[in-house]
Design a protein around this motif. Structure first.
Motif, mmCIF file in Angstrom:
data_model
loop_
_atom_site.group_PDB
_atom_site.id
_atom_site.type_symbol
_atom_site.label_atom_id
_atom_site.label_comp_id
_atom_site.label_asym_id
_atom_site.label_seq_id
_atom_site.Cartn_x
_atom_site.Cartn_y
_atom_site.Cartn_z
ATOM 1 N N ALA A 61 0.830 -1.203 0.000
ATOM 2 C CA ALA A 61 0.000 0.000 0.000
ATOM 3 C C ALA A 61 0.864 1.253 0.000
ATOM 4 N N THR A 62 1.935 1.248 0.765
ATOM 5 C CA THR A 62 2.827 2.421 0.811
ATOM 6 C C THR A 62 3.497 2.631 -0.543
ATOM 7 N N ARG A 63 4.009 1.515 -1.097
ATOM 8 C CA ARG A 63 4.663 1.631 -2.404
ATOM 9 C C ARG A 63 3.672 2.029 -3.500
ATOM 10 N N GLY A 64 2.453 1.487 -3.460
ATOM 11 C CA GLY A 64 1.458 1.828 -4.472
ATOM 12 C C GLY A 64 1.064 3.303 -4.412
ATOM 13 N N ALA A 65 0.899 3.828 -3.174
ATOM 14 C CA ALA A 65 0.548 5.243 -3.032
ATOM 15 C C ALA A 65 1.675 6.129 -3.535
ATOM 16 N N TYR A 66 2.929 5.720 -3.252
ATOM 17 C CA TYR A 66 4.057 6.512 -3.717
ATOM 18 C C TYR A 66 4.126 6.511 -5.250
ATOM 19 N N GLU A 67 3.968 5.326 -5.857
ATOM 20 C CA GLU A 67 4.010 5.249 -7.326
ATOM 21 C C GLU A 67 2.861 6.025 -7.956
#
Length: 545
Positions: A61-67
């Motif tokens: 979720a953190t990586r997806g929001a950043y991307e």
């Protein structure tokens, strides 16, 4: 009522079977241990799966929001907010279909844009229900930067046919360059695979636990069988020994503790057999001796009797001293003859040669006849024998001669120890027994004496003059006569409060007696026989020579 029989049989089996108790106890303890270990393992596996899924979901979720934020900034302001959001959600949903999660995009957050945002509203993956995102998480995500997460049930739209599953919901803020608004992006990670894994683990633990319990039960049964089987064989051999089959022995194999126990058991049985044979031979010789002596004394006794009768008939021609000697000789000859008769009767009982000549008789009539025959003795002793007649007849199938002998012994014994008080005779009957009780109010019996009163040649008061000319065998013969009928002859007494003897006979020969119609302890007893030598002689007691 249909269940009562099986329950009683099961309770009897449980009470008597050591093997069943050991096996069941082992299974119960093993089940408790297996359950505890299985619960601990399942808890550890569950915690591991959930922790692994949680860390991976939060990281995705953190990586997806950043991307997503990088992708939005790269597009700049070329498109309006609605187009940018649509393209963003479409790309994330496509990736979620591959990686197994759903997306909900909500916003803009109130106060984050100037004027009306064209991209306002909620966008989400197909079939997902937006109420899967908890309200508490919404508040945290909208007010706090960074990634926030929580456990929540993930629900799907009713027409999708997908059931609700537990999952992880993680949310982050993203900023849309086209309108400057802040939006909440939620990733929903269902734990379907983890749930299936836990179901598989539960089935495996349950199957393994059941198989383990069956294995433990089988092993316990085999082990206990090796120990219990020799014990059961010993019990059967002991029962056969008790039934008189003294040649029975255990089969011994090996040199272990069980084999040594069997060897010791066989040695004990051989020793008991030898001693019992010796006692039987000694008893046979003793009975034969009593019988032979009794028979051999008949001839000299007859000769002495004839001479004594001549002397007794001519006593009036003798001087007073010689006349008195002739009278004493006649009296002692009568007693000696009675003693021989009793010894012969005892020898018949010992040899098992006594038989019954049965007929139906009313014990009331028999008691009245015996009371009349002992009236002269009662008059000399200054007492009366009072027969209390019951309202109903007391009929029983008995040997009249033997029962009359029992009553005569009880009556004369009561008269001899009544000390001038009346002797009461009570009779009663029930559906399976007839009883007669003889109650005197004389010296009574001290503690322990009621268990000895039926011993041969025993007397309650050895210093007391014997006025009835008894031999000391009367009550012993009476007890044997009662047992020959399958009945009871019991005694109760208190010092100074008299004694009571109760005869209970079955109404039909061969029937078993469950209870007596009369109480052994008389109603006028002060203490009910407590501490007064109460004895219940339902079975033949050990004989005293």
């Amino acid at each position: 009522m249909r269940l009562a029989g099986p329950i009683r049989r099961a309770a009897t089996f449980w009470r008597r079977s050591i093997q069943a108790r050991v096996v069941v106890s082992t299974l119960l303890l093993s089940a408790a241990v297996v359950t505890l270990v299985g619960w601990f393992l399942l808890r550890q596996i569950t915690d591991g799966l959930v922790a692994g899924k949680t860390s991976a979901s939060v990281a995705d979720a953190t990586r997806g929001a950043y991307e997503a934020q990088v992708r939005l900034e790269a597009s700049g302001t070329e498109f309006d907010s609605g187009t940018q959001l649509a393209q963003l959600v479409a790309s994330i949903v496509a990736r979620g279909d591959v990686q197994g999660y759903d997306v909900v995009l909500d916003g803009p957050v109130p106060g984050s844009t100037q004027g009306l945002a064209t991209g306002s509203g909620t966008r989400f993956s197909p079939d997902i229900s937006t109420d899967s995102v908890p309200a508490r998480l919404r508040e945290v995500v909208e007010s706090t930067p960074g990634t926030s997460w929580t456990y929540a049930p993930i629900r799907y739209q009713s027409d999708s046919g997908i059931p609700t599953v537990p999952g992880i919901v993680a949310g982050s803020q993203i900023t849309l360059p086209s309108d400057g608004g802040t939006y909440a992006l939620y990733y929903l990670f269902p734990m379907t695979e983890q749930q299936e894994t836990l179901s598989l683990v539960r089935r495996a633990l349950l199957t393994g636990g059941v198989l383990l319990l069956l294995l433990v039960g089988g092993l316990t049964w085999l082990v206990t069988r090796q120990v219990v089987t020799p014990v059961r064989l010993a019990r059967r051999v002991a029962e056969r020994l008790a039934s008189g089959r003294l040649e029975e022995r255990m089969h011994v194999r090996g040199d272990d503790d069980i084999a040594r126990l069997g060897t010791s058991f066989n040695q004990m049985a051989a020793s008991l057999q030898k001693q019992i044979r010796q006692l039987e031979e000694l008893s046979r010789v003793q009975r034969r001796f009593v019988s032979d002596v009794s028979h051999e004394l008949r001839t000299p006794l007859t000769t002495v009797r004839m001479a004594g009768d001549v002397l007794y008939d001519a006593r009036e021609r003798f001087d007073p001293v010689t006349a008195r000697s002739a009278e004493l000789l006649q009296k002692e000859l009568d007693r000696f003859e009675l003693l021989l008769t009793d010894l012969l009767e005892i020898s018949r009982f010992d040899a098992g040669a006594a038989v019954l000549d049965l007929e139906d008789v009313n014990l009331v009539d028999l008691a009245l006849r015996v009371a009349e025959s002992t009236k002269a003795l009662a008059d000399r002793r200054g007492t009366r024998v009072v027969v209390h007649r019951p309202d109903q007849p007391c009929v029983a199938e008995v040997d009249v001669r033997r029962v009359e002998r029992i009553l005569r012994n009880l009556f004369t014994n009561a008269i001899d120890y009544a000390d001038g008080h009346d002797v009461d005779v009570l009779l009663a009957a029930n559906e399976d027994a007839t009883a007669l009780a003889v109650r005197d109010h004389g010296i009574g019996l001290a503690q322990g004496e009621s268990a000895m009163v039926f011993n041969r040649f025993w007397r309650a008061d050895p210093a007391r003059a014997r006025t009835t000319g008894g031999t000391g065998l009367g009550l012993s013969i009476a007890l044997e006569d009662a047992h020959l009928h399958g009945g009871w002859l019991q005694a109760w007494g208190e010092p100074g409060n008299g004694a009571q003897f109760r005869l209970t006979l079955p109404r039909r020969a061969g029937d078993r007696i469950s209870r007596s119609p009369l109480s052994l302890v008389p109603a006028d007893a002060a203490t009910g026989g407590v501490g007064a030598g109460y004895a219940r002689l339902d079975t033949p007691k050990a004989r005293t020579p």
